[in-house]
Write a protein that holds these residues in place. Structure first.
Motif, PDB file in Angstrom:
ATOM      1  N   ASP A 187       0.849  -1.195   0.000  1.00 53.37           N
ATOM      2  CA  ASP A 187       0.000   0.000   0.000  1.00 53.37           C
ATOM      3  C   ASP A 187       0.887   1.248   0.000  1.00 53.37           C
ATOM      4  N   TRP A 188       0.281   2.413   0.210  1.00 53.14           N
ATOM      5  CA  TRP A 188       1.025   3.669   0.113  1.00 53.14           C
ATOM      6  C   TRP A 188       2.156   3.763   1.121  1.00 53.14           C
ATOM      7  N   ARG A 189       2.018   3.060   2.248  1.00 56.21           N
ATOM      8  CA  ARG A 189       3.084   3.098   3.253  1.00 56.21           C
ATOM      9  C   ARG A 189       4.368   2.467   2.729  1.00 56.21           C
ATOM     10  N   GLY A 190       4.222   1.540   1.783  1.00 64.42           N
ATOM     11  CA  GLY A 190       5.398   0.904   1.206  1.00 64.42           C
ATOM     12  C   GLY A 190       6.294   1.889   0.474  1.00 64.42           C
ATOM     13  N   VAL A 191       5.713   2.958  -0.083  1.00 63.70           N
ATOM     14  CA  VAL A 191       6.521   3.978  -0.755  1.00 63.70           C
ATOM     15  C   VAL A 191       7.471   4.636   0.238  1.00 63.70           C
ATOM     16  N   PHE A 192       6.965   4.925   1.438  1.00 66.54           N
ATOM     17  CA  PHE A 192       7.820   5.553   2.449  1.00 66.54           C
ATOM     18  C   PHE A 192       8.839   4.558   3.013  1.00 66.54           C
ATOM     19  N   VAL A 193       8.496   3.280   3.026  1.00 62.14           N
ATOM     20  CA  VAL A 193       9.471   2.275   3.438  1.00 62.14           C
ATOM     21  C   VAL A 193      10.643   2.249   2.454  1.00 62.14           C
ATOM     22  N   VAL A 194      10.328   2.313   1.163  1.00 59.99           N
ATOM     23  CA  VAL A 194      11.387   2.325   0.153  1.00 59.99           C
ATOM     24  C   VAL A 194      12.228   3.595   0.283  1.00 59.99           C
ATOM     25  N   LEU A 195      11.566   4.758   0.495  1.00 59.54           N
ATOM     26  CA  LEU A 195      12.308   6.002   0.676  1.00 59.54           C
ATOM     27  C   LEU A 195      13.188   5.947   1.925  1.00 59.54           C
ATOM     28  N   THR A 196      12.702   5.299   2.972  1.00 54.48           N
ATOM     29  CA  THR A 196      13.517   5.141   4.181  1.00 54.48           C
ATOM     30  C   THR A 196      14.767   4.325   3.880  1.00 54.48           C
ATOM     31  N   ALA A 197      14.595   3.235   3.122  1.00 54.65           N
ATOM     32  CA  ALA A 197      15.741   2.397   2.762  1.00 54.65           C
ATOM     33  C   ALA A 197      16.728   3.168   1.886  1.00 54.65           C
ATOM     34  N   VAL A 198      16.206   3.963   0.936  1.00 56.04           N
ATOM     35  CA  VAL A 198      17.088   4.771   0.074  1.00 56.04           C
ATOM     36  C   VAL A 198      17.864   5.777   0.914  1.00 56.04           C
ATOM     37  N   GLY A 199      17.159   6.467   1.829  1.00 50.21           N
ATOM     38  CA  GLY A 199      17.819   7.448   2.686  1.00 50.21           C
ATOM     39  C   GLY A 199      18.874   6.824   3.578  1.00 50.21           C
ATOM     40  N   LEU A 200      18.566   5.646   4.123  1.00 52.19           N
ATOM     41  CA  LEU A 200      19.527   4.967   4.989  1.00 52.19           C
ATOM     42  C   LEU A 200      20.762   4.539   4.206  1.00 52.19           C
ATOM     43  N   ALA A 201      20.552   3.975   3.020  1.00 57.23           N
ATOM     44  CA  ALA A 201      21.691   3.556   2.200  1.00 57.23           C
ATOM     45  C   ALA A 201      22.557   4.752   1.814  1.00 57.23           C
ATOM     46  N   LEU A 202      21.916   5.869   1.451  1.00 52.46           N
ATOM     47  CA  LEU A 202      22.677   7.060   1.068  1.00 52.46           C
ATOM     48  C   LEU A 202      23.431   7.630   2.259  1.00 52.46           C
ATOM     49  N   THR A 203      22.833   7.563   3.453  1.00 52.46           N
ATOM     50  CA  THR A 203      23.518   8.039   4.658  1.00 52.46           C
ATOM     51  C   THR A 203      24.794   7.240   4.911  1.00 52.46           C
ATOM     52  N   VAL A 204      24.698   5.920   4.766  1.00 53.27           N
ATOM     53  CA  VAL A 204      25.863   5.060   4.978  1.00 53.27           C
ATOM     54  C   VAL A 204      26.948   5.360   3.938  1.00 53.27           C
ATOM     55  N   VAL A 205      26.534   5.535   2.686  1.00 53.29           N
ATOM     56  CA  VAL A 205      27.505   5.812   1.630  1.00 53.29           C
ATOM     57  C   VAL A 205      28.186   7.160   1.861  1.00 53.29           C
ATOM     58  N   VAL A 206      27.398   8.166   2.297  1.00 50.74           N
ATOM     59  CA  VAL A 206      27.998   9.468   2.612  1.00 50.74           C
ATOM     60  C   VAL A 206      28.995   9.335   3.750  1.00 50.74           C
ATOM     61  N   TRP A 207      28.625   8.608   4.789  1.00 48.67           N
ATOM     62  CA  TRP A 207      29.503   8.432   5.957  1.00 48.67           C
ATOM     63  C   TRP A 207      30.809   7.743   5.572  1.00 48.67           C
ATOM     64  N   ARG A 208      30.711   6.750   4.681  1.00 49.48           N
ATOM     65  CA  ARG A 208      31.902   5.986   4.316  1.00 49.48           C
ATOM     66  C   ARG A 208      32.697   6.625   3.183  1.00 49.48           C
ATOM     67  N   GLY A 209      32.023   7.335   2.251  1.00 53.16           N
ATOM     68  CA  GLY A 209      32.699   7.721   1.022  1.00 53.16           C
ATOM     69  C   GLY A 209      32.918   9.196   0.782  1.00 53.16           C
ATOM     70  N   LEU A 210      32.310  10.072   1.619  1.00 54.83           N
ATOM     71  CA  LEU A 210      32.451  11.505   1.368  1.00 54.83           C
ATOM     72  C   LEU A 210      33.165  12.156   2.540  1.00 54.83           C
ATOM     73  N   GLY A 211      34.408  12.567   2.323  1.00 53.66           N
ATOM     74  CA  GLY A 211      35.166  13.222   3.373  1.00 53.66           C
ATOM     75  C   GLY A 211      34.780  14.683   3.517  1.00 53.66           C
ATOM     76  N   GLU A 212      35.338  15.301   4.549  1.00 49.41           N
ATOM     77  CA  GLU A 212      35.107  16.735   4.764  1.00 49.41           C
ATOM     78  C   GLU A 212      35.789  17.524   3.662  1.00 49.41           C
ATOM     79  N   THR A 213      35.065  18.458   3.039  1.00 45.79           N
ATOM     80  CA  THR A 213      35.623  19.241   1.941  1.00 45.79           C
ATOM     81  C   THR A 213      35.883  20.695   2.316  1.00 45.79           C
ATOM     82  N   LEU A 214      35.495  21.091   3.519  1.00 42.75           N
ATOM     83  CA  LEU A 214      35.731  22.466   3.952  1.00 42.75           C
ATOM     84  C   LEU A 214      36.663  22.440   5.161  1.00 42.75           C
ATOM     85  N   PRO A 215      37.954  22.718   4.950  1.00 41.15           N
ATOM     86  CA  PRO A 215      38.908  22.654   6.057  1.00 41.15           C
ATOM     87  C   PRO A 215      38.618  23.740   7.085  1.00 41.15           C
ATOM     88  N   PRO A 216      39.050  23.548   8.345  1.00 39.89           N
ATOM     89  CA  PRO A 216      38.730  24.495   9.425  1.00 39.89           C
ATOM     90  C   PRO A 216      39.149  25.926   9.131  1.00 39.89           C
TER      91      PRO A 216
END
Length: 441
Positions: A187-216
């Motif tokens: 049902d419609w709730r499944g769309v938000f479940v998929v978006l949650t999974a996409v957001g979680l996967a992207l969060t993990v990829v950002v944490w592992r693969g994107l370093g800080e680009t603005l030095p202090p």
């Protein structure tokens, strides 16, 4: 990318001239690989995924929550408003604390808010958490642009924005298709479940693969007052304001197309839903292709202002053609000429949007987060104001759509010519645009 990658090569920073204090070393830009490109593309694609994947579920949500359609429409409006306003907060935060912490925090809140949307028992709660989802998701848009500014300068930045369009431009095409397929199995709730999974996967990829680009040493100091002064300084720069407004009005042309094209193509010109989907997808492909022509062939060979001028001129010409056809100047026209004009109008966005972003951000190396916030918020707000106007005369005429598109195209041209003045040489943005000032490198 390692944490130290983009901020390396301090000798390059220290040797930069005072007139260009934040020119990004090419060595840093070369360290960005395919993974970072896809990460930034995924971040810019997240907001359209959040909006468009949900569209096929609207009728089911209305029935399931026993709410009027107007109330359920607020779930779209609240998410859009959150994305617009959230950028004004998160952009300056990223200038002060760096890119990673605000981005990861925003992504974590996005995942939590999206998961709660999947469990929302009432329309009121769904509207509220869609607002929170938009506020948090704004981190993806505003920080992705700021990271590009950290890593690139000049024509390289314009090229990278065109590359991002190849990735993020596919999101409006595939999002409704994904949403429709999800509704076949859930049902419609499944769309938000998929978006949650996409957001979680992207969060993990950002944490592992994107370093800080603005030095202090390049971060802003001060609190809320300093952030507001920085934004006021950015808006007081005539050239930056010109590119920001030109891009915002061009984005309003895009918004008006998205809002009006379903009833123009189907109700007025009699196309089937399948034909509309095909035309919508074809127009999106045109935008992506022209964006790649801009990045791969034009940028570096032709000045960005010349490309932008041609883009705005073609955008205006297509809008004039649509207005003449919709008012009957050419007599009764069929779907094909209208579809051709819409294709030209949409494809031209591939010349206008990347180059307005690049030219505006080139003015603001000292406050890329705040500048990105103003770019994004202005586009969303102008687009949100323009969208309702396309249906002001009902669903049986395309005149309001064409009139809004022509008006916004002319306003974009006026801002570009009157404020940017591309025929003149420009001084760098004054340091006064950053009253607090970053720490000295």
């Amino acid at each position: 990318m390692s944490e130290s990658g983009p901020s390396a090569a301090p000798s390059h920073e220290s040797s930069a001239s005072p007139s260009a204090p934040a020119a990004v070393p090419l060595t840093a830009a070369r360290r960005t690989g395919l993974l970072v490109t896809f990460i930034l593309g995924g971040l810019t694609a997240l907001p359209p995924l959040s909006m468009d994947m949900y569209l096929p579920a609207l009728p089911e949500v209305t029935a399931a929550l026993s709410s009027p359609a107007a109330t359920i429409q607020l779930t779209l409006t609240s998410c859009l408003a959150g994305m617009a306003l959230g950028q004004l907060v998160i952009g300056p935060m990223s200038d002060k604390w760096g890119r990673r912490r605000p981005l990861l925090t925003g992504m974590a809140v996005y995942v939590l808010a999206t998961a709660i949307c999947a469990l929302a028992p009432s329309a009121g709660l769904l509207v509220g958490f869609r607002l929170l989802q938009g506020l948090a998701g704004a981190a993806a848009i505003v920080i992705a642009r700021a990271v590009v500014r950290d890593l690139y300068d000049g024509v390289e930045m314009a090229r990278f924005f065109s590359t991002l369009m190849l990735i993020s431009g596919t999101a409006p095409i595939v999002a409704p298709l994904i949403g429709g397929q999800v509704l076949r199995f859930a049902d419609w709730r499944g769309v938000f479940v998929v978006l949650t999974a996409v957001g979680l996967a992207l969060t993990v990829v950002v944490w592992r693969g994107l370093g800080e680009t603005l030095p202090p040493e390049r971060r802003q100091t001060g609190g809320v007052g300093a952030a507001l002064r920085t934004m006021r300084g950015l808006l007081s720069d005539r050239v930056f304001a010109g590119y920001t407004l030109a891009g915002g009005f061009a984005f309003a042309v895009l918004f008006s197309y998205i809002s009006a094209s379903p009833f123009v193509v189907q109700e007025i010109y009699g196309a089937s839903p399948q034909a509309f989907s095909l035309l919508f997808g074809l127009n999106s492909v045109g935008l992506i292709v022209v964006g790649q022509v801009n990045g791969k062939l034009l940028v570096g060979r032709v000045s960005l202002d010349k490309v932008l001028a041609v883009g705005i001129a073609v955008l205006t010409a297509a809008s004039v053609a649509l207005l003449l056809m919709s008012t009957g100047v050419f007599g009764t026209v069929g779907l094909l000429p209208v579809a051709a004009a819409l294709f030209v109008l949409m494809s031209t966005m591939g010349l206008v949007l990347p180059n307005t972003n690049a030219q505006a951000l080139m003015r603001t190396p000292h406050a890329a987060g705040s500048a990105s916030a103003l770019l994004g918020t202005s586009s969303f707000l102008v687009g949100a104001v323009a969208s309702p106007l396309v249906g002001i005369a009902g669903e049986r005429t395309a005149v309001p759509m064409a009139l809004v598109q022509l008006s916004c195209s002319l306003l974009a041209a006026g801002c570009f010519l009157a404020l940017c003045r591309p025929w003149r040489e420009r001084e760098p943005m004054a340091a006064a645009a950053d009253p607090a000032g970053p720490a000295a490198p």
